[in-house]
Design a protein around this motif. Structure first.
Motif, mmCIF file in Angstrom:
data_model
loop_
_atom_site.group_PDB
_atom_site.id
_atom_site.type_symbol
_atom_site.label_atom_id
_atom_site.label_comp_id
_atom_site.label_asym_id
_atom_site.label_seq_id
_atom_site.Cartn_x
_atom_site.Cartn_y
_atom_site.Cartn_z
ATOM 1 N N LEU A 20 0.848 -1.189 0.000
ATOM 2 C CA LEU A 20 0.000 0.000 0.000
ATOM 3 C C LEU A 20 0.887 1.243 0.000
ATOM 4 C CD1 LEU A 20 -2.989 0.954 0.222
ATOM 5 C CD2 LEU A 20 -2.666 0.980 2.696
ATOM 6 N N ILE A 21 1.971 1.173 0.767
ATOM 7 C CA ILE A 21 2.964 2.256 0.832
ATOM 8 C C ILE A 21 4.341 1.610 0.743
ATOM 9 C CG2 ILE A 21 3.957 4.116 2.248
ATOM 10 C CD1 ILE A 21 1.216 4.337 3.658
ATOM 11 N N VAL A 22 5.221 2.236 -0.044
ATOM 12 C CA VAL A 22 6.594 1.762 -0.189
ATOM 13 C C VAL A 22 7.525 2.848 0.347
ATOM 14 C CG1 VAL A 22 8.356 1.030 -1.857
ATOM 15 C CG2 VAL A 22 5.973 0.400 -2.212
ATOM 16 N N LYS A 23 8.603 2.428 0.984
ATOM 17 C CA LYS A 23 9.597 3.380 1.508
ATOM 18 C C LYS A 23 9.963 4.392 0.422
ATOM 19 C CE LYS A 23 14.155 3.441 3.687
ATOM 20 N NZ LYS A 23 14.966 4.221 2.768
ATOM 21 N N ASP A 24 10.083 5.624 0.823
ATOM 22 C CA ASP A 24 10.446 6.768 -0.017
ATOM 23 C C ASP A 24 9.275 7.361 -0.813
ATOM 24 O OD1 ASP A 24 13.077 6.829 0.896
ATOM 25 O OD2 ASP A 24 13.732 5.403 -0.637
ATOM 26 N N ASP A 25 8.126 6.665 -0.851
ATOM 27 C CA ASP A 25 6.917 7.299 -1.392
ATOM 28 C C ASP A 25 6.395 8.272 -0.337
ATOM 29 O OD1 ASP A 25 7.003 5.758 -3.662
ATOM 30 O OD2 ASP A 25 5.317 4.475 -3.116
ATOM 31 N N VAL A 26 5.648 9.261 -0.752
ATOM 32 C CA VAL A 26 4.997 10.159 0.207
ATOM 33 C C VAL A 26 3.584 9.644 0.436
ATOM 34 C CG1 VAL A 26 4.189 12.508 0.646
ATOM 35 C CG2 VAL A 26 6.405 12.140 -0.455
ATOM 36 N N SER A 27 3.231 9.424 1.699
ATOM 37 C CA SER A 27 1.893 8.944 2.029
ATOM 38 C C SER A 27 0.887 10.084 1.882
ATOM 39 C CB SER A 27 1.858 8.393 3.453
ATOM 40 O OG SER A 27 0.538 8.054 3.802
ATOM 41 N N SER A 36 5.002 10.414 7.475
ATOM 42 C CA SER A 36 5.058 10.805 6.066
ATOM 43 C C SER A 36 3.800 11.577 5.673
ATOM 44 C CB SER A 36 5.224 9.571 5.179
ATOM 45 O OG SER A 36 5.110 9.911 3.817
ATOM 46 N N TYR A 37 2.657 11.090 6.111
ATOM 47 C CA TYR A 37 1.384 11.731 5.779
ATOM 48 C C TYR A 37 1.322 13.160 6.331
ATOM 49 C CZ TYR A 37 -3.609 12.708 5.557
ATOM 50 O OH TYR A 37 -4.824 13.293 5.304
ATOM 51 N N LEU A 38 1.669 13.324 7.599
ATOM 52 C CA LEU A 38 1.540 14.631 8.249
ATOM 53 C C LEU A 38 2.588 15.629 7.771
ATOM 54 C CD1 LEU A 38 0.710 13.490 11.888
ATOM 55 C CD2 LEU A 38 -0.866 14.496 10.217
ATOM 56 N N THR A 39 3.801 15.148 7.464
ATOM 57 C CA THR A 39 4.880 16.060 7.058
ATOM 58 C C THR A 39 5.042 16.140 5.544
ATOM 59 O OG1 THR A 39 6.537 14.303 7.164
ATOM 60 C CG2 THR A 39 6.172 15.618 9.191
ATOM 61 N N GLN A 40 4.372 15.244 4.824
ATOM 62 C CA GLN A 40 4.504 15.147 3.366
ATOM 63 C C GLN A 40 5.960 14.978 2.948
ATOM 64 O OE1 GLN A 40 1.611 15.129 0.775
ATOM 65 N NE2 GLN A 40 1.453 14.016 2.706
ATOM 66 N N THR A 41 6.648 14.110 3.701
ATOM 67 C CA THR A 41 8.023 13.734 3.391
ATOM 68 C C THR A 41 8.036 12.242 3.027
ATOM 69 O OG1 THR A 41 8.427 13.272 5.738
ATOM 70 C CG2 THR A 41 9.043 15.475 4.927
ATOM 71 N N PRO A 42 9.117 11.759 2.406
ATOM 72 C CA PRO A 42 9.161 10.352 2.002
ATOM 73 C C PRO A 42 8.933 9.399 3.174
ATOM 74 C CG PRO A 42 10.918 11.558 0.935
ATOM 75 C CD PRO A 42 10.300 12.500 1.945
ATOM 76 N N ALA A 43 8.167 8.347 2.911
ATOM 77 C CA ALA A 43 7.872 7.331 3.930
ATOM 78 C C ALA A 43 9.161 6.640 4.354
ATOM 79 C CB ALA A 43 6.882 6.311 3.374
ATOM 80 N N LYS A 44 9.217 6.284 5.622
ATOM 81 C CA LYS A 44 10.387 5.595 6.146
ATOM 82 C C LYS A 44 10.145 4.088 6.238
ATOM 83 C CE LYS A 44 12.391 9.441 8.616
ATOM 84 N NZ LYS A 44 12.806 10.106 7.427
ATOM 85 N N HIS A 45 8.892 3.683 6.027
ATOM 86 C CA HIS A 45 8.618 2.251 6.113
ATOM 87 C C HIS A 45 7.605 1.813 5.054
ATOM 88 C CE1 HIS A 45 5.846 4.152 9.122
ATOM 89 N NE2 HIS A 45 4.978 3.305 8.618
ATOM 90 N N TYR A 46 7.330 0.537 5.075
ATOM 91 C CA TYR A 46 6.438 -0.102 4.108
ATOM 92 C C TYR A 46 5.117 -0.461 4.793
ATOM 93 C CZ TYR A 46 10.879 -0.917 1.688
ATOM 94 O OH TYR A 46 12.100 -0.764 1.086
ATOM 95 N N VAL A 47 4.034 -0.445 4.028
ATOM 96 C CA VAL A 47 2.740 -0.940 4.499
ATOM 97 C C VAL A 47 2.301 -1.986 3.483
ATOM 98 C CG1 VAL A 47 0.352 -0.351 5.047
ATOM 99 C CG2 VAL A 47 2.192 1.252 5.635
#
Length: 196
Positions: free
Chosen positions: A40-47, A86-97
């Motif tokens: 659903l989410i991959v590291k470095d994508d923005v949530s 990532s969602y709140l800061t709009q920065t790249p995700a640090k983990h995977y979902v």
């Protein structure tokens, strides 16, 4: 399964909704089906979405520099899951979902959620309460990890989240608890002999 009804039921556990508000909320959420092991989410994508698990089971994890997985969150129907930082800061995700089972997630995009706050003000209260609850749970887990033995953490986990233990493989539960699968297996055997 009526995924919209599952979502509304979850929201109405915390806030009351009129029929018009229910319709408006459902207009903003879209279902997404996930196959087993699909991300659903991959590291470095923005949530950019808030994600409600309407069906299935999903895990959130990060990979350390040695390539080992560390599970941060396990979720089943009726739970919310995300890389919230990532969602709140709009920065790249640090983990995977990732889906553990075939799953369905009801998602709302960040811009739609902002719009929903204006059209259905009670939705803002709901998400504020959910984020507060998530913060409290994270703080509680951090304190337990520092103050309890691994065996005590497992007993607490099993007491609070019996349904999770039955839905996730032992190695994932072990990772969530910060122990090896072998250690968890020995604790489970020890507890089984005490219980009988």
């Amino acid at each position: 399964m009526d995924y919209e009804a599952v979502l509304l039921s979850n929201i109405q556990q915390l806030v009351s909704l009129t029929k018009a508000e229910q319709i408006s909320i459902l207009d903003h959420f879209k279902p997404q089906k996930l196959k087993k092991k699909e991300y659903l989410i991959v590291k470095d994508d923005v949530s950019s979405y808030m994600n409600f698990i309407a069906k299935g089971s999903i895990r959130s994890f990060y990979m350390d520099d040695q390539g080992r997985e560390h599970i941060l969150q396990l979720g089943i129907e009726g739970w919310w899951i995300n890389d919230l930082y990532s969602y709140l800061t709009q920065t790249p995700a640090k983990h995977y979902v990732q889906a553990v089972e075939e799953s369905v997630v009801m998602r709302i995009h960040r811009s739609s959620l902002e719009n929903l706050y204006n059209t259905v003000p009670v939705s803002e209260r709901f998400f504020r309460l959910k984020i507060q609850g998530g913060y409290i749970a994270l703080q509680e887990r951090t304190i337990l990890n520092m103050s309890q033995t691994a065996e005590e953490r497992y007993i607490e986990f099993r007491t609070k989240y019996r349904s999770l233990e039955q839905r996730f493989p032992q190695y994932m539960v072990a990772s969530y608890l910060g122990v090896t699968p072998e250690f968890l297996s020995s604790v489970r055997k020890k507890l089984a002999t005490i219980e009988y």
